[in-house]
Scaffold this motif. Structure first.
Motif, PDB file in Angstrom:
ATOM      1  N   SER A 381       0.869  -1.163   0.000  1.00 14.69           N
ATOM      2  CA  SER A 381       0.000   0.000   0.000  1.00 14.69           C
ATOM      3  C   SER A 381       0.911   1.220   0.000  1.00 14.69           C
ATOM      4  CB  SER A 381      -0.921  -0.003   1.222  1.00 14.69           C
ATOM      5  OG  SER A 381      -1.689   1.190   1.267  1.00 14.69           O
ATOM      6  N   ASN A 383       1.213   5.163  -1.207  1.00 13.05           N
ATOM      7  CA  ASN A 383       0.556   6.353  -1.734  1.00 13.05           C
ATOM      8  C   ASN A 383       1.571   7.098  -2.586  1.00 13.05           C
ATOM      9  OD1 ASN A 383      -0.408   9.104  -2.007  1.00 13.05           O
ATOM     10  ND2 ASN A 383      -1.928   8.604  -0.447  1.00 13.05           N
ATOM     11  N   THR A 385       1.481   9.819  -4.091  1.00 13.30           N
ATOM     12  CA  THR A 385       1.508  11.274  -3.944  1.00 13.30           C
ATOM     13  C   THR A 385       2.158  11.711  -2.635  1.00 13.30           C
ATOM     14  OG1 THR A 385      -0.514  11.449  -5.261  1.00 13.30           O
ATOM     15  CG2 THR A 385       0.083  13.358  -3.927  1.00 13.30           C
ATOM     16  N   THR A 386       1.911  10.965  -1.551  1.00 16.62           N
ATOM     17  CA  THR A 386       2.446  11.352  -0.244  1.00 16.62           C
ATOM     18  C   THR A 386       3.665  10.543   0.179  1.00 16.62           C
ATOM     19  OG1 THR A 386       1.039   9.799   0.974  1.00 16.62           O
ATOM     20  CG2 THR A 386       0.115  11.964   0.468  1.00 16.62           C
ATOM     21  N   ASP A 388       3.396   7.661   1.704  1.00 12.24           N
ATOM     22  CA  ASP A 388       3.042   6.787   2.827  1.00 12.24           C
ATOM     23  C   ASP A 388       3.179   5.331   2.386  1.00 12.24           C
ATOM     24  OD1 ASP A 388       2.528   8.913   4.482  1.00 12.24           O
ATOM     25  OD2 ASP A 388       0.384   8.956   4.039  1.00 12.24           O
TER      26      ASP A 388
END
Length: 450
Positions: A381, A383, A385-386, A388
């Motif tokens: 998982s 992210n 864009t961030t 994470d």
């Protein structure tokens, strides 16, 4: 007629058909490939497969629009139909003014890939040879005390020739080969079952380790996993074993891909010229390493490749770009275009080398005190864009600087931007890896276990 001559002729026919159909610009690809694989189980042949064929692909550009088509039929009628269909598709595509072939003066004049030694000219391995190698690997794994059975052992060989031609005058080809061997071993029964694997691949068969070495390594890795249990939950240092550390650096490489940056879908989109790794770390792409399957003299748009720094002394130096992505970002291509027969060029990476550290993997295990050595990962998982980050993991628990037992069924989490700034590298970089990345220690990550 040589294989390359046949492939070149096909691309020239495709370009001629594209011009007749009304394309402003076009490039064409012809790929001839063959692969054979053999799997064994319990001392017997379980599966054998051979696939071979030729695929052709055409990309047309028309008024800032593009379309790609491909086929396995190489008849004159099919080639004409492909060109007509591609031009019709392009007329319906959205306009993108960054699309277009390289200018003739941008094209490389050096298209001879032979110095990279990317093709094994020895006799193609017979299926019986591959079966014997797989059986030897299986037997070596079974000979390790504690192994209950072998899930799979397999050997493979492939070769591929590709020719690219374009209306800007570029025309060149490259040939590659690959040998592979792997084994997956199992220890225990029922809910106490654990598995691990070993495998290697090379361009040249003479560079392959022996089947016995691969099988024995699969067995030994598996036996080490007996009695695995969940680790405690908390914040601990995590050591990414060399086997999987390249995946961690791969997240950085993906975020530095110009396609992601141009979409605004990268956690590094504002980091150009900033520190993304600790001081002293270089991350170099070297497309000219000999006898490595990903090496290349030119990219899929006919530009000359060259070694380049993605990160220098910890600082992000630039994005990975093809022509169109570079134009979107106002930068020149880094000659990283890759493509298949049925797809347009897009930015991609070849061989990576990360600066190793001075300490051994064992030194880092001792220094981490209490934490987790990760040797396998599953699921992800991330992210984009961030940054994470959360992944399932298994490996070994470290207590007082020593490995105490195997662990499984845990999740590790953090933020990639923060994680990568806390790296310590070991000195265990191995050759024959497309990503030459050592074991990497990261302080203070979250472990979710018991």
């Amino acid at each position: 007629m040589s294989e390359f001559a046949r492939l070149q002729s096909l691309t020239e026919q495709l370009l001629a058909a594209a011009r007749r159909a009304g394309a402003d610009q076009a490039d064409a690809v012809a790929v001839e490939a063959a692969a054979v694989s053999v799997d064994v189980r319990a001392g017997k042949l379980e599966h054998a497969e051979r696939a071979e064929g030729v695929e052709i692909g055409l990309r047309v550009l028309l008024g800032g629009r593009q379309a790609c088509v491909s086929a396995s039929d190489r008849s004159e009628r099919t080639i004409g139909d492909m060109a007509q269909r591609a031009v019709a598709m392009a007329r319906e595509a959205p306009v993108d003014d960054t699309l277009g072939l390289a200018e003739p003066d941008e094209l490389t004049r050096d298209t001879d890939s032979t110095r990279l030694d990317l093709f094994d000219h020895g006799p193609e391995p017979e299926p019986a040879f591959l079966q014997d190698a797989a059986l030897r690997a299986e037997a070596a794994a079974l000979a390790v005390d504690g192994i209950s059975k072998i899930e799979a052992a397999g050997a493979s060989f492939s070769h591929r020739r590709m020719w690219i031609s374009a209306t800007n005058g570029f025309s060149a080809g490259v040939a590659r080969s690959g040998h592979g061997l792997s084994a997956i071993a199992i220890t225990g029964e029922g809910t106490g079952m654990e598995r691990d694997w070993a495998g290697e691949s090379r361009v040249h068969g003479s560079d392959m380790p022996s089947p016995e070495d691969i099988g024995r390594q699969a067995g030994e890795r598996t036996v080490e996993r007996r009695g695995a249990r969940k680790p405690p939950t908390g914040a601990f240092p995590i050591l990414y074993d060399e086997r999987i550390a390249s995946g961690l650096i791969g997240h950085l490489v993906s975020a530095a891909n110009g396609a992601a940056v141009a979409r605004g879908a990268s956690w590094l989109r504002d980091a150009l010229g900033e520190a993304v790794l600790p001081p002293g770390f270089d991350l170099i792409e070297d497309p000219h390493l000999p006898r490595m399957g990903g090496s290349r003299i030119f990219d899929a748009e006919g530009l000359a490749t060259a070694p380049r720094a993605i990160v220098r002394d910890g600082v992000l130096q630039g994005w990975t770009l093809d022509l169109a992505t570079g134009r979107k970002l106002g930068m020149p291509s880094t000659a990283n275009a890759m493509r298949g027969a049925g797809s347009p060029p897009s930015p991609g990476i070849t061989n990576l080398v990360l600066t190793p550290g001075e300490k051994s993997r064992e030194d880092l295990i001792r220094d981490m005190g209490r934490g987790l050595l990760v040797t396998s990962m599953l699921g992800a998982s991330i992210n984009s864009t961030t940054g994470d980050y959360s992944r399932g993991a298994s490996g070994f628990w470290v207590e007082n600087g020593q490995i105490t037992h195997a662990v499984n069924e845990c999740t590790i989490a953090g933020n990639l931007r923060d994680m990568l700034m806390r790296l310590t590298a070991a000195n265990d970089v191995r050759d024959w890896r497309a990503s030459r990345v050592p074991s990497l220690l990261i302080e203070g990550m979250t472990v979710a276990g018991e």
